[in-house]
Design a protein around this motif. Structure first.
Motif, short mmCIF file in Angstrom:
data_model
loop_
_atom_site.label_atom_id
_atom_site.label_comp_id
_atom_site.label_asym_id
_atom_site.label_seq_id
_atom_site.Cartn_x
_atom_site.Cartn_y
_atom_site.Cartn_z
N LEU A 29 -1.42 44.27 -35.46
CA LEU A 29 -0.03 44.55 -35.84
C LEU A 29 0.31 43.91 -37.19
N LEU A 30 -0.23 42.73 -37.42
CA LEU A 30 0.01 42.05 -38.71
C LEU A 30 -0.51 42.92 -39.86
N ALA A 31 -1.71 43.50 -39.64
CA ALA A 31 -2.34 44.28 -40.71
C ALA A 31 -1.77 45.70 -40.82
N GLU A 32 -1.33 46.29 -39.71
CA GLU A 32 -1.07 47.74 -39.74
C GLU A 32 0.40 48.17 -39.70
N LEU A 33 1.32 47.28 -39.39
CA LEU A 33 2.73 47.71 -39.36
C LEU A 33 3.33 47.70 -40.77
N PRO A 34 4.28 48.59 -41.04
CA PRO A 34 4.84 48.69 -42.39
C PRO A 34 5.94 47.64 -42.62
N TRP A 35 5.54 46.38 -42.73
CA TRP A 35 6.50 45.27 -42.86
C TRP A 35 7.25 45.35 -44.19
N SER A 36 8.54 45.08 -44.15
CA SER A 36 9.28 44.96 -45.42
C SER A 36 10.46 44.01 -45.23
N GLN A 37 11.01 43.58 -46.35
CA GLN A 37 12.13 42.61 -46.27
C GLN A 37 13.46 43.36 -46.39
N LYS A 38 14.35 43.06 -45.49
CA LYS A 38 15.64 43.77 -45.41
C LYS A 38 16.68 43.03 -46.25
N THR A 39 17.53 43.80 -46.92
CA THR A 39 18.65 43.18 -47.64
C THR A 39 19.90 43.31 -46.77
N ASN A 40 20.49 42.19 -46.40
CA ASN A 40 21.68 42.18 -45.53
C ASN A 40 22.90 41.78 -46.33
N TYR A 41 24.08 41.87 -45.69
CA TYR A 41 25.35 41.51 -46.36
C TYR A 41 26.16 40.62 -45.46
N ARG A 42 26.71 39.55 -46.05
CA ARG A 42 27.62 38.66 -45.32
C ARG A 42 28.79 38.37 -46.24
N GLN A 43 29.99 38.67 -45.75
CA GLN A 43 31.21 38.49 -46.54
C GLN A 43 31.06 39.06 -47.95
N GLY A 44 30.52 40.27 -47.99
CA GLY A 44 30.40 40.96 -49.27
C GLY A 44 29.23 40.50 -50.15
N GLU A 45 28.54 39.43 -49.76
CA GLU A 45 27.42 38.93 -50.57
C GLU A 45 26.11 39.45 -49.97
N GLU A 46 25.19 39.87 -50.85
CA GLU A 46 23.91 40.32 -50.31
C GLU A 46 22.92 39.16 -50.27
N TYR A 47 22.01 39.22 -49.27
CA TYR A 47 20.95 38.21 -49.19
C TYR A 47 19.72 38.85 -48.56
N GLU A 48 18.57 38.30 -48.90
CA GLU A 48 17.30 38.80 -48.35
C GLU A 48 17.09 38.13 -46.99
#
Ligand SMILES: O=C(O)CCC(=O)C(=O)O
Length: 301
Positions: A113-132
């Motif tokens: 699963l570590l090698a084969e899943l399409p892992w990516s980092q999500k950009t979220n929002y809290r109080q209008g500010e974005e964070y990784e």
């Protein structure tokens, strides 16, 4: 006696001893009061410089709030079913199955699963500010999933190993799941903060099955505070559940209504960990914006 010693003795006798005053109100709550009454609970003092003389007295008031203890954190580590609370929203239940996937199988599944899943980092929002988001994720399901104001698109075709794992988890739990959030914590610095899985799209009293592979991390729960505590979590009950390689945890009943959970950062050496959370996603209720939380049901116009 020499002149010098005699002077020192005389000066010593001048040093006036300050009267010792016991303070009957020490350690209790005190409020300033200008009333000069001299009852048993009143201590007064005055300080003067020339003509500017001020005078203050303090009156003892019994504290109105009862002292409360912070409840000790509990640990759940052994296989079993645990009713963690009974509240107006119902029973909150955890079911813990360490070793649900035997070690050798868990080892190769983790690598695959570590090698084969399409892992990516999500950009979220809290109080209008974005964070990784400090972990990598991927989403499987026929519907998209929105949390932290960011949407993961639908992905209907599941990795074959995830199909096998879904069947095993459904058989054990007696639940059926149509979606899966996969999380990869690359090391101890990756984490997920306090939250409940209570988006309207997860439905009422959702059952969530969480399968862990890789290094052990602490899954913490804290109870929602009483309404009169206005969001203060100081005195709430807390539970820690170490989730080790191959462990399955089920959260059921009112757990998402009455508790929050997190995987906190750890500052000692931690290797990678994969967490698979099987859920059932329903189409967003009419009039709800994607990702709306059940606890704060603000219907969209
Ligand atoms: O990693 C875990 O054990 C928990 C993940 C989680 O709470 C979530 O993704 O909502």
């Amino acid at each position: 006696m020499s002149d010098k010693r005699q002077r020192a003795r005389v000066q010593g006798s001048w040093a006036k001893q300050m009267p010792k005053q016991s303070n009957p109100t020490a350690g209790r709550s005190m409020v300033p009061n200008n009333n000069q009454s001299k009852d048993a609970n009143t201590v007064s003092g005055s300080w003067g410089f020339g003509n500017q003389k001020t005078s203050k007295s303090f009156e003892f008031h019994q504290p109105t709030k009862q002292a409360r203890d912070v409840p000790p954190e509990k640990a759940i580590e052994k296989m079993g079913d645990y009713e963690i609370s009974h509240g107006p929203s119902g029973v909150s239940q955890l079911r813990l199955r360490p070793g649900f996937i035997p070690q050798e199988e868990a080892d190769w599944m983790f690598s695959k699963l570590l090698a084969e899943l399409p892992w990516s980092q999500k950009t979220n929002y809290r109080q209008g500010e974005e964070y990784e988001e400090p972990r990598l994720t991927c989403w499987y399901g026929e519907l998209p999933y929105t949390y932290a104001r960011s949407t993961m698109p639908a992905k209907a075709e599941w990795h074959p190993l995830l199909v096998t794992l879904r069947k095993a988890v459904e058989q054990m739990s007696g639940c059926s799941f149509n979606s899966l959030l996969c999380n990869l914590y690359r090391d101890g610095h990756d984490s997920i903060g306090w939250h409940s899985d209570d988006e309207a799209s997860l439905g009422d009293k959702p059952s969530i099955a969480s399968l862990s592979l890789g290094d052990t991390r602490i899954f913490s729960l804290r109870k929602q505070p009483l309404p009169e505590d206005n969001g203060d979590y100081t005195y709430v009950e807390r539970i820690r559940v170490p989730l080790s390689h191959g462990t399955l945890l089920l959260m059921e009943g009112a757990t998402q209504d009455d508790w929050q959970h997190q995987v906190a950062k750890e500052y000692h050496d931690r290797g990678p960990r994969i967490n698979l959370t099987f859920r059932t996603i329903h189409p967003e209720p009419q009039g709800y914006r994607p990702g709306t939380k059940m606890r704060f049901t603000t219907k969209q116009p």
